[in-house]
Write a protein that holds these residues in place. Structure first.
Motif, PDB file in Angstrom:
ATOM      1  N   LEU A  57       0.833  -1.214   0.000  1.00 50.77           N
ATOM      2  CA  LEU A  57       0.000   0.000   0.000  1.00 50.77           C
ATOM      3  C   LEU A  57       0.866   1.261   0.000  1.00 50.77           C
ATOM      4  N   SER A  58       2.042   1.173   0.636  1.00 48.81           N
ATOM      5  CA  SER A  58       2.923   2.342   0.758  1.00 48.81           C
ATOM      6  C   SER A  58       3.989   2.388  -0.323  1.00 48.81           C
ATOM      7  N   ASN A  59       3.964   1.410  -1.244  1.00 46.78           N
ATOM      8  CA  ASN A  59       4.980   1.347  -2.294  1.00 46.78           C
ATOM      9  C   ASN A  59       4.318   1.672  -3.637  1.00 46.78           C
ATOM     10  N   PRO A  60       4.846   2.668  -4.355  1.00 43.86           N
ATOM     11  CA  PRO A  60       4.257   2.978  -5.675  1.00 43.86           C
ATOM     12  C   PRO A  60       4.285   1.781  -6.627  1.00 43.86           C
ATOM     13  N   GLY A  72       5.597  -9.532  14.508  1.00 40.72           N
ATOM     14  CA  GLY A  72       5.916  -8.260  13.853  1.00 40.72           C
ATOM     15  C   GLY A  72       7.396  -8.021  13.635  1.00 40.72           C
ATOM     16  N   GLU A  73       8.225  -9.032  13.846  1.00 40.65           N
ATOM     17  CA  GLU A  73       9.671  -8.827  13.725  1.00 40.65           C
ATOM     18  C   GLU A  73      10.137  -8.681  12.272  1.00 40.65           C
ATOM     19  N   THR A  74       9.259  -9.028  11.308  1.00 44.54           N
ATOM     20  CA  THR A  74       9.641  -8.893   9.901  1.00 44.54           C
ATOM     21  C   THR A  74       8.974  -7.674   9.244  1.00 44.54           C
ATOM     22  N   GLU A  75       8.366  -6.821  10.080  1.00 42.77           N
ATOM     23  CA  GLU A  75       7.802  -5.576   9.562  1.00 42.77           C
ATOM     24  C   GLU A  75       8.935  -4.602   9.185  1.00 42.77           C
ATOM     25  N   ILE A  76       8.576  -3.541   8.476  1.00 42.40           N
ATOM     26  CA  ILE A  76       9.582  -2.579   8.010  1.00 42.40           C
ATOM     27  C   ILE A  76      10.419  -2.033   9.176  1.00 42.40           C
ATOM     28  N   ASP A  77       9.798  -1.831  10.331  1.00 37.76           N
ATOM     29  CA  ASP A  77      10.539  -1.302  11.486  1.00 37.76           C
ATOM     30  C   ASP A  77      10.908  -2.411  12.470  1.00 37.76           C
ATOM     31  N   GLY A  78      10.792  -3.677  12.031  1.00 42.11           N
ATOM     32  CA  GLY A  78      11.134  -4.798  12.915  1.00 42.11           C
ATOM     33  C   GLY A  78      12.629  -5.083  12.898  1.00 42.11           C
ATOM     34  N   ALA A  79      13.029  -6.114  13.650  1.00 42.64           N
ATOM     35  CA  ALA A  79      14.448  -6.462  13.770  1.00 42.64           C
ATOM     36  C   ALA A  79      15.003  -6.963  12.435  1.00 42.64           C
ATOM     37  N   ALA A 123      13.788   4.499  -0.962  1.00 43.97           N
ATOM     38  CA  ALA A 123      12.613   3.626  -0.920  1.00 43.97           C
ATOM     39  C   ALA A 123      11.369   4.310  -0.353  1.00 43.97           C
ATOM     40  N   GLY A 124      11.462   5.625  -0.123  1.00 40.93           N
ATOM     41  CA  GLY A 124      10.261   6.377   0.271  1.00 40.93           C
ATOM     42  C   GLY A 124       9.628   5.843   1.545  1.00 40.93           C
ATOM     43  N   GLN A 125       8.321   5.635   1.497  1.00 42.04           N
ATOM     44  CA  GLN A 125       7.587   5.220   2.700  1.00 42.04           C
ATOM     45  C   GLN A 125       7.927   3.817   3.161  1.00 42.04           C
TER      46      GLN A 125
END
Lengths: 162, 382
Positions: free
Chosen positions: B172-175, B309-316, B351-353
């Motif tokens: 959703l956040s990637n063009p 959630g460890e593989t999310e964009i802000d995860g470890a 990579a923007g958002q």
């Protein structure tokens, strides 16, 4: 930029259809021939034993993929096995829905490397799980042609319990 | 020591479900023009070309004959790869590192929307004697693999569904995220059945796109090139091709490919030493299976870590910040090259958002899909 003009009109977009009749013969090979002739004529599964790493491959094959040895010792293998993995296919080859779904499994045979992918069958509504014991159901002798569909399906093994 | 090799320019079209206005060769041309612009080179200055193409997907016999002119490579050395775009990157790396050429171009594309009978093509890749006569849709191979993977790893249906939720949200956040969406675990699990336990929403839909990557030796970087991203390691491998003797639970091809790439890159602990991961997620469980095979998670841990959630964009360990194939679409043999391009954007901070903070090292891993056991891995450094 290389592409100055792009069509932005759906009605002007053009395409062409093409297809070719793709036909091939597939040779069963030395080991494949013995496996399928034995299945057709004797109703049994044939494996080949590797003298070097002492593994028996089912279905029979001509060479060992581990140690590269040529395999020449053909041995019959019990036709009942274990469900190693299974799936219910709800979509057919043309992408159309399958109802009821086809239950397919990878079946392994005790003491053997390899196994067979085939259909699972039995009484309507029969459910299967990984680890279930199953046995091979063959077509009538007269209807067998020497191919993988000489096996009708695998069904729960007689006397097997979960 | 072999020469260091850098990616000095990438060109891409935006992945979309259909591209009716362009032929696949025009699609490639567009990506090529963008890549040469970014690298600051003309195609006549390039030494060698690695297009990746597959006859049955193009609907053209000997399709490699049609891969040079749209790249500006007529009368140039062309080494066509029947493999994933990362196999192309590995080949380009070798041709430069050995000193045979100073610059190389890798191209991979998908015009999946033109393929009218994808399952029949896939079925034609199945063993013609043992498997094909069953007459089933060959995607059952994924169902069998998922069952056994879940059985041995302990991964649950919910954990597999989390992969879909995460990747479609990231898209959703990637063009470039053609299939970005907010979906819940419940949506995924209550979607249509496909190859049980694999649900229809757990399978990446196809996308069209083309990608062109320009590489150069460290001692021959063009003056006008984009800031270099270094190839630190490459590796590739195949498990046994037969359904009868391959592993159903583990992605052994990915383990072997990664070990080679890690050795070359000096990576000891991938979870610690690598900042962002773009790895194959053609099917939900594939991301988990590949996470374990690549040594990013211990066996049996990938599902739990994903659900936490460890593989999310802000995860470890950020995995598929781009949205992956589930969020951007599966792009045939361009799948791995798309992910390589996404890693390049991450390492350049473009990579923007979906930017992973302070990304210095990235890994892209591609798998060639059912029924293959073919994997290729590249480790990139800023």
């Amino acid at each position: 930029m290389g592409l100055i003009q792009k069509s932005s009109s759906n009605q002007e977009l053009r395409h062409y259809r093409g297809n070719i009749p793709v036909g091939n013969l597939y040779t069963a090979g030395i080991a494949g021939d013995r496996f399928f002739v034995d299945l057709r004529d004797k109703g049994r599964l044939l494996g080949t034993r590797c003298p070097s790493c002492e593994r028996t491959f089912v279905p029979a094959r001509h060479f060992c993929e581990e140690c590269f040895t040529r395999l020449e010792e053909y041995v019959p293998v019990p036709s009942s096995g274990t469900v190693h993995s299974l799936t219910a296919a709800h979509v057919d080859l043309d992408g159309k829905p399958l109802d009821p779904p086809h239950v397919l499994a990878f079946i392994t045979f005790e003491g053997c490397a390899g196994g067979l992918v085939h259909r699972l069958g039995g009484a309507p509504g029969q459910s299967f799980r990984i680890g279930d014991r199953v046995e091979m159901v063959l077509k009538d002798r007269k209807k067998r042609t020497g191919g993988i569909n000489d096996i009708e399906h695998f069904r729960p093994a007689k006397g097997s319990r979960r | 020591m072999p020469r260091r090799v850098a990616i000095i320019g990438v060109g891409a079209t935006v992945p979309r479900p259909v591209t009716p206005e362009l032929s696949y060769r025009e699609l490639i041309h567009e990506a090529a023009v963008r890549a040469y612009e970014e690298a600051g080179v003309e195609p006549r200055e390039i030494g060698t070309f690695m297009p990746c193409t597959e006859d049955f997907y193009e609907g053209i016999s000997i399709s490699d004959e049609y891969s040079n002119d749209q790249l500006g490579a007529v009368l140039k050395p062309v080494h066509t790869i029947g493999g994933d775009g990362i196999h192309g990157i590995a080949t380009a790396y070798m041709q430069i590192a050995t000193g045979l050429f100073d610059t190389a171009v890798v191209e991979a594309h998908s015009k999946a929307s033109n393929v009218l009978t994808p399952h029949h093509i896939m079925n034609y890749a199945m063993d013609p004697v043992l498997n094909r006569p069953l007459g089933e849709n060959p995607l059952y191979v994924a169902g069998l693999e998922m069952s056994r993977f879940m059985h041995e790893s302990g991964a649950t249906s919910e954990e597999c569904a989390w992969v879909v939720v995460k990747n479609r949200r990231n898209a959703l956040s990637n063009p470039n995220g053609a299939f970005g969406a907010k979906v819940t675990v419940h949506d995924v699990l209550s979607g249509p059945a496909a190859f049980c336990p694999l649900g229809a929403l757990e399978m990446a839909p196809p996308s069209d796109a083309a990608f062109v990557v320009v590489l150069a030796a460290e001692d021959r970087l063009p003056a006008r090139a984009a800031s270099p991203v270094w190839i630190r390691g490459v590796g590739w491998s195949n498990d046994s091709p037969t359904l009868e003797t391959r592993s159903w639970a583990r992605a052994l091809y990915a383990e072997a490919a990664a070990q080679r790439a890690y050795r070359m890159a000096g990576i000891r602990n991938p979870a610690r030493d690598i900042d962002c991961f773009e790895i194959d997620d053609t099917f939900s469980y594939k991301e988990l299976q590949h996470l374990e095979a690549l040594g990013i998670c211990d066996r049996g841990e990938a599902g739990k870590r994903t659900a936490r959630g460890e593989t999310e964009i802000d995860g470890a360990t950020p995995v598929n910040a781009s949205g992956g194939s589930l969020g951007c679409g599966h792009m045939l043999d361009a799948t791995g090259l798309f992910r390589t391009v996404e890693c390049v954007r991450q390492l350049r901070g473009e990579a923007g958002q979906v930017q992973v903070k302070d990304a210095k090292t990235a890994l892209a891993f591609g798998w060639r899909g059912v029924p293959t056991t073919s994997g290729a891995c590249v480790v990139l450094g800023a």
